[in-house]
Motif scaffolding. Structure first.
Motif, PDB file in Angstrom:
ATOM      1  N   UNK A   9       0.822  -1.217   0.000  1.00  0.00           N
ATOM      2  CA  UNK A   9       0.000   0.000   0.000  1.00  0.00           C
ATOM      3  C   UNK A   9       0.850   1.258   0.000  1.00  0.00           C
ATOM      4  N   UNK A  10       2.175   1.104  -0.139  1.00  0.00           N
ATOM      5  CA  UNK A  10       3.106   2.233  -0.072  1.00  0.00           C
ATOM      6  C   UNK A  10       3.652   2.597  -1.443  1.00  0.00           C
ATOM      7  N   UNK A  11       3.983   3.858  -1.592  1.00  0.00           N
ATOM      8  CA  UNK A  11       4.750   4.327  -2.746  1.00  0.00           C
ATOM      9  C   UNK A  11       6.203   4.021  -2.426  1.00  0.00           C
ATOM     10  N   UNK A  12       6.905   3.339  -3.348  1.00  0.00           N
ATOM     11  CA  UNK A  12       8.280   2.922  -3.072  1.00  0.00           C
ATOM     12  C   UNK A  12       9.197   3.302  -4.232  1.00  0.00           C
ATOM     13  N   UNK A  13      10.481   3.416  -3.909  1.00  0.00           N
ATOM     14  CA  UNK A  13      11.493   3.701  -4.928  1.00  0.00           C
ATOM     15  C   UNK A  13      12.640   2.722  -4.781  1.00  0.00           C
ATOM     16  N   UNK A  25      10.169   4.735  -9.328  1.00  0.00           N
ATOM     17  CA  UNK A  25       9.210   4.900  -8.247  1.00  0.00           C
ATOM     18  C   UNK A  25       7.964   4.130  -8.651  1.00  0.00           C
ATOM     19  N   UNK A  26       7.471   3.295  -7.735  1.00  0.00           N
ATOM     20  CA  UNK A  26       6.296   2.473  -8.014  1.00  0.00           C
ATOM     21  C   UNK A  26       5.177   2.809  -7.036  1.00  0.00           C
ATOM     22  N   UNK A  27       4.066   3.212  -7.590  1.00  0.00           N
ATOM     23  CA  UNK A  27       2.862   3.407  -6.791  1.00  0.00           C
ATOM     24  C   UNK A  27       2.289   2.020  -6.474  1.00  0.00           C
ATOM     25  N   UNK A  53       8.297   6.156   0.096  1.00  0.00           N
ATOM     26  CA  UNK A  53       8.213   7.590  -0.196  1.00  0.00           C
ATOM     27  C   UNK A  53       6.844   8.098   0.264  1.00  0.00           C
ATOM     28  N   UNK A  54       6.824   9.170   1.077  1.00  0.00           N
ATOM     29  CA  UNK A  54       5.540   9.702   1.548  1.00  0.00           C
ATOM     30  C   UNK A  54       4.917  10.636   0.499  1.00  0.00           C
ATOM     31  N   UNK A  60       9.181  12.485   0.273  1.00  0.00           N
ATOM     32  CA  UNK A  60      10.302  12.283   1.187  1.00  0.00           C
ATOM     33  C   UNK A  60      10.437  10.809   1.551  1.00  0.00           C
ATOM     34  N   UNK A  61      11.679  10.372   1.706  1.00  0.00           N
ATOM     35  CA  UNK A  61      11.952   9.009   2.140  1.00  0.00           C
ATOM     36  C   UNK A  61      11.561   8.878   3.601  1.00  0.00           C
TER      37      UNK A  61
END
Length: 132
Positions: free
Chosen positions: A42-46, A75-77, A106-107, A111-112
């Protein structure tokens, strides 16, 4: 096909032997691999960096580390995926690769917020002529 899921990130790997790039007389065996990275969380990640162990049955283990993959830090939603292809050579025709990716969450402000490792499943690199 090789699959691993770590902290909601699914890694799928397919590897193929490249006879057109291989030079048997020089003991140079070439392989391509395709990797699909799918964000099931459920997170945005890089994807920040990679770490590979390349094990060749007749040569010392190689470690490959660096930023991103093939020059990208995608970056993956949630629900998105990233696919890329790369290659590897062996001197024996028999080996495998394994490793991990380093990701950041990533919020909404970009920001990380935390870092985590994602395992890449061990996958075989095999020249069928060596398996007889």
């Amino acid at each position: 096909m090789y699959v691993a899921i770590t902290k909601g990130i699914k890694i799928t790997v397919n590897a193929i032997f490249r006879s057109d790039l291989t030079q048997l007389k020089k003991n140079l065996y070439f392989f391509n691999y395709s990797i699909q990275i799918e964000n099931l969380s459920n997170n945005r990640v890089q994807l920040i960096s990679r770490h590979w162990r390349i094990i060749d049955s007749l040569a010392p283990t190689r470690i490959v580390e660096g930023k991103g993959v093939i020059g990208e830090q995608p970056i993956l939603e949630p629900g998105e995926m990233h696919v890329y292809s790369s290659g590897c050579d062996l001197s024996s025709g028999l080996g495998f690769m394994e490793g991990h990716y380093n990701f950041d969450v990533i919020n909404d402000k970009g920001e990380q917020t935390k870092s985590f490792k994602v395992s890449v499943p061990r996958f075989s690199l095999e020249y069928n002529g060596k398996l007889n």
